[in-house]
Design a protein around this motif. Structure first.
Motif, mmCIF file in Angstrom:
data_model
loop_
_atom_site.group_PDB
_atom_site.id
_atom_site.type_symbol
_atom_site.label_atom_id
_atom_site.label_comp_id
_atom_site.label_asym_id
_atom_site.label_seq_id
_atom_site.Cartn_x
_atom_site.Cartn_y
_atom_site.Cartn_z
ATOM 1 N N GLY A 306 0.758 -1.245 0.000
ATOM 2 C CA GLY A 306 0.000 0.000 0.000
ATOM 3 C C GLY A 306 0.784 1.288 0.000
ATOM 4 O O GLY A 306 0.206 2.372 -0.120
ATOM 5 N N LYS A 307 2.094 1.218 0.176
ATOM 6 C CA LYS A 307 2.889 2.450 0.219
ATOM 7 C C LYS A 307 2.935 3.091 -1.163
ATOM 8 O O LYS A 307 3.255 2.425 -2.146
ATOM 9 N N PRO A 308 2.630 4.390 -1.276
ATOM 10 C CA PRO A 308 2.639 5.045 -2.594
ATOM 11 C C PRO A 308 4.042 5.179 -3.157
ATOM 12 O O PRO A 308 5.022 5.216 -2.408
ATOM 13 N N ILE A 309 4.126 5.253 -4.444
ATOM 14 C CA ILE A 309 5.400 5.412 -5.121
ATOM 15 C C ILE A 309 5.979 6.796 -4.836
ATOM 16 O O ILE A 309 5.237 7.767 -4.712
ATOM 17 N N ARG A 310 7.287 6.888 -4.677
ATOM 18 C CA ARG A 310 7.933 8.186 -4.484
ATOM 19 C C ARG A 310 7.991 8.918 -5.818
ATOM 20 O O ARG A 310 8.345 8.323 -6.841
ATOM 21 N N PRO A 311 7.683 10.210 -5.842
ATOM 22 C CA PRO A 311 7.728 10.966 -7.098
ATOM 23 C C PRO A 311 9.083 10.898 -7.791
ATOM 24 O O PRO A 311 9.142 10.764 -9.019
ATOM 25 N N ASP A 312 10.177 10.951 -7.024
ATOM 26 C CA ASP A 312 11.491 10.940 -7.662
ATOM 27 C C ASP A 312 11.810 9.567 -8.269
ATOM 28 O O ASP A 312 12.582 9.466 -9.225
ATOM 29 N N SER A 313 11.195 8.493 -7.740
ATOM 30 C CA SER A 313 11.449 7.169 -8.306
ATOM 31 C C SER A 313 10.803 7.024 -9.677
ATOM 32 O O SER A 313 11.243 6.214 -10.499
ATOM 33 N N ILE A 314 9.757 7.832 -9.940
ATOM 34 C CA ILE A 314 9.144 7.827 -11.273
ATOM 35 C C ILE A 314 10.148 8.339 -12.299
ATOM 36 O O ILE A 314 10.345 7.734 -13.359
ATOM 37 N N SER A 315 10.795 9.452 -11.983
ATOM 38 C CA SER A 315 11.792 10.026 -12.893
ATOM 39 C C SER A 315 12.980 9.093 -13.073
ATOM 40 O O SER A 315 13.537 8.981 -14.171
ATOM 41 N N GLN A 316 13.381 8.416 -11.977
ATOM 42 C CA GLN A 316 14.503 7.481 -12.060
ATOM 43 C C GLN A 316 14.165 6.308 -12.960
ATOM 44 O O GLN A 316 14.985 5.879 -13.782
ATOM 45 N N TRP A 317 12.942 5.773 -12.791
ATOM 46 C CA TRP A 317 12.520 4.670 -13.659
ATOM 47 C C TRP A 317 12.469 5.136 -15.106
ATOM 48 O O TRP A 317 12.876 4.406 -16.011
ATOM 49 N N TRP A 318 11.974 6.325 -15.341
ATOM 50 C CA TRP A 318 11.836 6.862 -16.690
ATOM 51 C C TRP A 318 13.187 6.950 -17.397
ATOM 52 O O TRP A 318 13.302 6.611 -18.568
ATOM 53 N N ARG A 319 14.217 7.380 -16.670
ATOM 54 C CA ARG A 319 15.548 7.478 -17.257
ATOM 55 C C ARG A 319 16.049 6.089 -17.663
ATOM 56 O O ARG A 319 16.585 5.910 -18.763
ATOM 57 N N ARG A 320 15.879 5.115 -16.792
ATOM 58 C CA ARG A 320 16.323 3.748 -17.117
ATOM 59 C C ARG A 320 15.555 3.189 -18.305
ATOM 60 O O ARG A 320 16.133 2.546 -19.194
#
Length: 399
Positions: A306-320
């Motif tokens: 249930g823990k929401p995704i961190r906003p900065d992890s979205i950008s990190q995933w996007w780069r990869r």
């Protein structure tokens, strides 16, 4: 009662008694001035007395900028959630602690003048050596503007709380954030991105298209819950953001960056994807049982407990993702710009785009996308060609 005291060669202290303590001790307002003799000192005393008794005298603060920042601005203003949005607070603190305090923090508030603000801006505009990431090149115009706003905001609080009489930044025009052409994805590139997502987990197959369709920010996407989705009249409701607070971790901020809630219509295919994702998330919540960490919250883009995704992890995933799939990399935030650009090119009114993006003013939308609107306007002129085909001008020349 008013009187003068000699304090040295050509130095006189002016005293104006404004009242008495319960013990009968005089409460004076004092000011040291230069005067050739006692007669001139008394003339200045008369002027000072009028100023004090008229309520126009402002006693200079002895507190330094750094002391005011730490003991007053941070405690009484910045840490009040009603004063600044989370992102603005974080940005202002970063600017003050890395750019302003190292150079001006030791100065008394009363000694900071307009020339210091001008020097501050001059340093920010240097062609090299001012980026905190160490990269070559100047700061962007928008960054310079934000750095100015941070310093001015702190000084304005000092004015409001009677530490200084005037804000030295008021006499300086705020640097304008120039409209800079933002790199965006074309329709063909977006289509290719959507196809490549088929190789990834279903959460990303929903999150990335939703970012493009809605133009929502990372924190807004991370904060989406089941309650924000209307499947009957396909739309989402943006009312909160996920932020990461130092020492606390991921928290829900019950407002957006611009403190504007908004409904955003979505296409039917997006509603189908969201319906499927909600079903998956409900199953995960059921399986987690007592290990579910966020009570009644059902974040669409969260982990198995249930823990929401961190906003900065979205950008990190996007780069990869873009690197692995050999896709032109631009910031994840630029999917928001790609969304707006796509709508402009399809002839959608700027007011509609403003509402979808959550800009507080139309000027903001027009400024950010000025170059796109201009290009779309130039293309639109071609639609009038049919009115002039095979026509003559002046009775003889064809157009």
């Amino acid at each position: 009662m008013a009187y003068v005291e000699k304090r040295g060669k050509n130095k006189w202290r002016l005293n104006v008694v404004i009242g008495y303590t319960p013990e009968g001790k005089a409460i004076p307002k004092r000011k040291t001035v230069e005067a050739k003799n006692k007669t001139e000192a008394k003339q200045k005393l008369s002027e000072f007395e009028v100023e004090v008794l008229g309520g126009n005298y402002f006693e200079p603060a002895k507190i330094t900028l750094e002391e005011f920042y730490h003991h007053h601005w941070l405690d009484k203003y910045a840490n009040d959630p009603d004063s600044l949005s989370h992102d603005t607070r974080r940005d202002y603190i970063q600017v003050m602690e890395t750019r302003v305090l190292p150079k001006y923090g030791h100065m008394k508030l009363a000694d900071i003048k307009t020339i210091h603000i001008l020097d501050y801006l001059s340093d920010l505009k240097k062609p090299n050596g001012v980026r905190l990431d160490g990269k070559p090149g100047p700061l962007s115009s928008s960054r310079i503007s934000n750095c100015f706003k941070a310093f001015k905001n702190v000084l304005q609080r000092a004015v409001d709380w009677k530490f200084i009489k005037e804000n030295p930044a008021d006499a300086v025009d705020r640097p304008k954030a120039k409209s800079e052409k933002t790199d965006v994805y074309s329709e063909e590139e977006i289509d290719y991105i959507f196809n490549r997502l088929n190789n990834y987990s279903f959460i990303w197959q929903v999150l990335i298209p939703l970012a493009f369709v809605t133009g929502a920010r990372e924190g807004e996407l991370a904060a989406l819950e089941e309650k924000h989705i209307n499947l009957e009249k396909p739309s989402i409701y943006i009312e909160q953001t996920i932020v990461e607070v130092k020492g606390e971790g991921v928290v829900v901020n019950d407002s957006t960056k611009t403190e504007r809630t908004r409904y955003i219509s979505i296409p039917k295919f997006m509603a189908i994807l969201l319906k499927k994702l909600i079903h998956i998330r409900k199953q995960e919540k059921f399986q987690a049982g007592s290990q579910w960490e966020w009570g009644d919250h059902l974040f669409l883009f969260g982990n198995e407990v249930g823990k929401p995704i961190r906003p900065d992890s979205i950008s990190q995933w996007w780069r990869r993702f873009t690197q692995k799939q050999n896709i032109k990399h631009i910031r994840f935030h630029s999917l928001r710009h790609s969304s707006a650009t796509h709508l402009i090119n399809k002839g959608v009114h700027a007011k509609v785009i403003q509402e979808r993006l959550g800009h507080t003013k139309m000027d903001t939308t027009m400024s950010i996308y000025a170059h796109v609107i201009e290009e779309a306007d130039q293309k639109s002129a071609a639609h009038f060609n049919s009115f002039f085909e095979d026509k003559t001008v002046g009775g003889n020349s064809k157009i």
